[in-house]
Write a protein that holds these residues in place. Structure first.
Motif, PDB file in Angstrom:
ATOM      1  N   ILE A 149      -1.605  14.983   9.801  1.00 16.88           N
ATOM      2  CA  ILE A 149      -1.094  13.465  10.282  1.00 16.88           C
ATOM      3  C   ILE A 149       0.439  13.451   9.578  1.00 16.88           C
ATOM      4  O   ILE A 149       1.298  12.929  10.342  1.00 16.88           O
ATOM      5  N   LEU A 150       0.615  13.619   8.327  1.00 16.66           N
ATOM      6  CA  LEU A 150       1.817  13.542   7.499  1.00 16.66           C
ATOM      7  C   LEU A 150       3.030  14.262   8.008  1.00 16.66           C
ATOM      8  O   LEU A 150       4.101  13.807   8.306  1.00 16.66           O
ATOM      9  N   LEU A 151       2.542  15.630   8.514  1.00 16.85           N
ATOM     10  CA  LEU A 151       3.356  16.402   8.954  1.00 16.85           C
ATOM     11  C   LEU A 151       4.199  15.843  10.299  1.00 16.85           C
ATOM     12  O   LEU A 151       5.061  16.022  10.661  1.00 16.85           O
ATOM     13  N   ILE A 152       3.269  15.327  11.326  1.00 16.70           N
ATOM     14  CA  ILE A 152       3.588  14.917  12.415  1.00 16.70           C
ATOM     15  C   ILE A 152       4.439  13.565  12.113  1.00 16.70           C
ATOM     16  O   ILE A 152       5.485  13.447  12.932  1.00 16.70           O
ATOM     17  N   LEU A 153       4.159  12.687  11.340  1.00 20.99           N
ATOM     18  CA  LEU A 153       5.049  11.684  10.961  1.00 20.99           C
ATOM     19  C   LEU A 153       6.432  11.980  10.524  1.00 20.99           C
ATOM     20  O   LEU A 153       7.347  11.309  10.919  1.00 20.99           O
ATOM     21  N   ARG A 154       6.352  13.138   9.721  1.00 22.67           N
ATOM     22  CA  ARG A 154       7.897  13.430   9.409  1.00 22.67           C
ATOM     23  C   ARG A 154       8.575  14.249  10.556  1.00 22.67           C
ATOM     24  O   ARG A 154       9.771  13.989  10.753  1.00 22.67           O
ATOM     25  N   GLU A 156       0.765  -1.277  -0.019  1.00 17.81           N
ATOM     26  CA  GLU A 156      -0.025  -0.170  -0.101  1.00 17.81           C
ATOM     27  C   GLU A 156       0.824   1.271   0.159  1.00 17.81           C
ATOM     28  O   GLU A 156       2.309   1.171   0.154  1.00 17.81           O
ATOM     29  N   SER A 157       0.356   2.350  -0.335  1.00 15.80           N
ATOM     30  CA  SER A 157       0.908   3.629  -0.175  1.00 15.80           C
ATOM     31  C   SER A 157       0.005   4.541   1.009  1.00 15.80           C
ATOM     32  O   SER A 157      -0.997   4.035   1.364  1.00 15.80           O
ATOM     33  N   ALA A 158       0.558   5.600   1.343  1.00 18.87           N
ATOM     34  CA  ALA A 158      -0.029   6.504   2.100  1.00 18.87           C
ATOM     35  C   ALA A 158      -1.447   6.931   1.768  1.00 18.87           C
ATOM     36  O   ALA A 158      -2.457   6.957   2.613  1.00 18.87           O
ATOM     37  N   ASP A 159      -1.732   7.092   0.549  1.00 16.23           N
ATOM     38  CA  ASP A 159      -2.778   7.513   0.134  1.00 16.23           C
ATOM     39  C   ASP A 159      -4.010   6.510   0.257  1.00 16.23           C
ATOM     40  O   ASP A 159      -5.132   6.816   0.336  1.00 16.23           O
ATOM     41  N   GLU A 160      -3.543   5.385   0.312  1.00 18.13           N
ATOM     42  CA  GLU A 160      -4.605   4.175   0.500  1.00 18.13           C
ATOM     43  C   GLU A 160      -4.887   3.944   1.944  1.00 18.13           C
ATOM     44  O   GLU A 160      -5.901   3.219   2.145  1.00 18.13           O
ATOM     45  N   LEU A 200      -4.012   5.935   9.994  1.00 14.34           N
ATOM     46  CA  LEU A 200      -2.402   6.534   9.601  1.00 14.34           C
ATOM     47  C   LEU A 200      -2.043   7.149  10.922  1.00 14.34           C
ATOM     48  O   LEU A 200      -0.578   6.922  10.994  1.00 14.34           O
ATOM     49  N   VAL A 201      -2.808   7.396  11.918  1.00 13.70           N
ATOM     50  CA  VAL A 201      -2.156   7.821  13.217  1.00 13.70           C
ATOM     51  C   VAL A 201      -1.408   6.706  14.059  1.00 13.70           C
ATOM     52  O   VAL A 201      -0.470   7.101  14.594  1.00 13.70           O
ATOM     53  N   ASP A 221     -15.661  11.248  14.983  1.00 15.88           N
ATOM     54  CA  ASP A 221     -15.042  11.523  13.880  1.00 15.88           C
ATOM     55  C   ASP A 221     -14.481  12.952  13.860  1.00 15.88           C
ATOM     56  O   ASP A 221     -15.206  13.920  14.459  1.00 15.88           O
ATOM     57  N   ASN A 222     -13.333  13.302  13.689  1.00 16.62           N
ATOM     58  CA  ASN A 222     -12.692  14.687  13.808  1.00 16.62           C
ATOM     59  C   ASN A 222     -12.468  15.065  12.500  1.00 16.62           C
ATOM     60  O   ASN A 222     -11.698  14.744  11.711  1.00 16.62           O
ATOM     61  N   GLU A 223     -13.404  15.847  12.061  1.00 16.21           N
ATOM     62  CA  GLU A 223     -13.512  16.435  10.669  1.00 16.21           C
ATOM     63  C   GLU A 223     -12.374  17.541  10.457  1.00 16.21           C
ATOM     64  O   GLU A 223     -12.035  17.684   9.344  1.00 16.21           O
ATOM     65  N   GLU A 224     -11.980  18.037  11.451  1.00 10.09           N
ATOM     66  CA  GLU A 224     -11.067  19.179  11.323  1.00 10.09           C
ATOM     67  C   GLU A 224      -9.618  18.795  11.044  1.00 10.09           C
ATOM     68  O   GLU A 224      -8.715  19.359  10.488  1.00 10.09           O
ATOM     69  N   THR A 225      -9.321  17.379  11.693  1.00  7.56           N
ATOM     70  CA  THR A 225      -7.905  16.752  11.393  1.00  7.56           C
ATOM     71  C   THR A 225      -7.830  16.238   9.961  1.00  7.56           C
ATOM     72  O   THR A 225      -8.413  15.710   9.336  1.00  7.56           O
ATOM     73  N   SER A 226      -6.916  16.825   9.267  1.00 11.12           N
ATOM     74  CA  SER A 226      -6.591  16.500   7.679  1.00 11.12           C
ATOM     75  C   SER A 226      -5.760  15.552   7.812  1.00 11.12           C
ATOM     76  O   SER A 226      -4.544  15.505   8.608  1.00 11.12           O
ATOM     77  N   ARG A 227      -5.245  14.848   6.496  1.00 13.51           N
ATOM     78  CA  ARG A 227      -4.527  14.047   6.052  1.00 13.51           C
ATOM     79  C   ARG A 227      -3.057  14.714   6.261  1.00 13.51           C
ATOM     80  O   ARG A 227      -1.790  14.024   6.591  1.00 13.51           O
TER      81      ARG A 227
END
Length: 418
Positions: free
Chosen positions: A230-235, A61-65, A71-72, A221-227
């Protein structure tokens, strides 16, 4: 732990217990802190096994999938590595084992990010350099400094971007644990107690009660949290991982040269008289000599290859504290005479004595003379100051003319007539 929480809330509960430790609110040397850390690590390893059994992440898989809820949980490897790194304070061997577990967790996290292509090309290059089991920090001091500055700027930039993208994040904290908690549903102890009183299950629930699916459910569901957040936190966690791995490699190198057991060495070096006194035996102090360890071996200080195993100082065979202090002062001092004043004080003293000549040079040659200054001031017609300067100039010229009339050229050369 008896709980019936969904997996995201169980993860959030574990992070909340770790937050005071990561914020340096609790001292790592306290037994209570280490107990909290061990309990949290048990929960983290349980979450890791559950994620593995559910097959949330796959190499194909990729991160988009991957969904935002799943992802968290990519951050779990970093949390385990950081928690392990803060433990292992019961001796050298225990510390080495803890650092090895931390290194394994960090490398697992790096492999996961690389598999899902979350990192930028520059970050991927840093991970590849760290994958060989050595620090990616250059040996050259200049390049090492540039690498640290680049890493610090990257970390600061990521923290600012994350703080701006997370609206529910408190402005006063930029801890990675705080960032992760802002992505997870908040844990309520009261609701946890009410749920646990109605069930005897000892594992967190991973099945959503709303949808009935086997995917990980975060409860709310946290609608304000975007993908993107999450990716910035992982980086950001990737940057912190590289820094932690460098520290681990350096500490492992130091521990490999340390004695096998500090406790055993302390017991070995104890005075036999102290042991007898503790056992209640009578000691004859009429005649006694300084203790000479019978098991003393030179290789305990220096290895066969000439490597120093522990610091030592060569001193004469004496027990007089005055001699020891004097020799210590003679060893740890400069081998040259130290100055008694600074350079500025020296220059001030020389100037006071008149040994420093000031003025002269091209600047003095280019400076206008007194007559030129008077002439320039007299050119300002119509002012009182100009009239005064003109009168001073006239008097000076008149006095000079009278002097030249009274003293002919060469009249004073009476001793050397040629």
């Amino acid at each position: 732990m008896s709980t019936n929480l969904p997996l995201p809330q169980f993860y959030s509960q574990t992070l909340e217990s770790l937050q005071p430790i990561f914020d340096d609110t609790l001292s790592l040397s306290d037994a209570s802190t280490q107990s909290i850390l061990l309990s949290a690590l048990d929960n983290l390893y349980l979450i890791q096994r559950m994620i593995h059994s559910l097959g949330i992440f796959s190499e194909n898989e990729s991160a988009d999938e991957v969904g935002e809820r799943e992802l968290v949980f990519m951050s779990l490897g970093w949390v385990i590595g950081s928690s392990e790194e803060k433990g292992g304070l019961n001796g050298r061997d225990h510390r080495i084992e803890t650092l090895q577990r931390s290194e394994t967790a960090y490398n697992t996290y790096l492999e996961l990010l690389d598999s899902y292509q979350v990192l930028t090309p520059e970050e991927q290059a840093d991970s590849a350099a760290m994958a060989g089991g050595t620090s990616s920090t250059p040996k050259d001091p200049a390049k090492k400094r540039e690498a640290k500055i680049r890493q610090y700027k990257r970390e600061k930039d990521l923290r600012e971007k994350i703080s701006g993208s997370l609206k529910d994040h408190p402005e006063t904290s930029s801890s990675p644990i705080t960032f992760l908690l802002s992505l997870l549903p908040s844990f309520s102890k009261s609701s946890s107690n009410s749920k646990s009183s109605n069930t005897s299950t000892s594992r967190p629930s991973v099945i959503s009660t709303n949808t009935g699916s086997t995917s990980v459910n975060n409860g709310e569901d946290n609608e304000e949290t975007s993908r993107h957040s999450i990716l910035l936190i992982l980086r950001l966690l990737h940057t912190l991982t590289l820094s932690s791995l460098s520290s681990i490699y350096m500490e492992m190198e130091l521990l490999s040269s340390a004695p096998a057991s500090i406790t055993s060495i302390a017991e070995r070096d104890r005075d036999p008289r102290e042991i007898k006194r503790e056992e209640g035996e009578t000691i004859d102090n009429t005649w006694k000599l300084d203790r000479q360890p019978s098991n003393y071996k030179p290789r305990e200080l220096i290895s066969g290859g000439g490597k120093v195993l522990r610091p030592f100082t060569i001193l004469p065979s004496t027990q007089q504290m005055s001699d020891r202090e004097r020799l210590k002062g003679d060893v740890f001092k400069q081998s040259w005479r130290l100055p008694t004043m600074t350079i500025d004080e020296y220059l001030q003293e020389e100037q006071r004595r008149g040994n420093i000549i000031t003025g002269g040079g091209q600047a003095s040659y280019d400076a206008p003379t007194e007559s030129e200054l008077l002439e320039l001031a007299a050119e300002n017609d119509g002012s009182t100051l100009a009239e005064q300067k003109a009168e001073q100039k006239r008097l000076k010229e008149e006095n000079w003319a009278n002097f030249t009339d009274d003293n002919k050229k060469g009249a004073g050369n009476t001793m050397n007539k040629g």
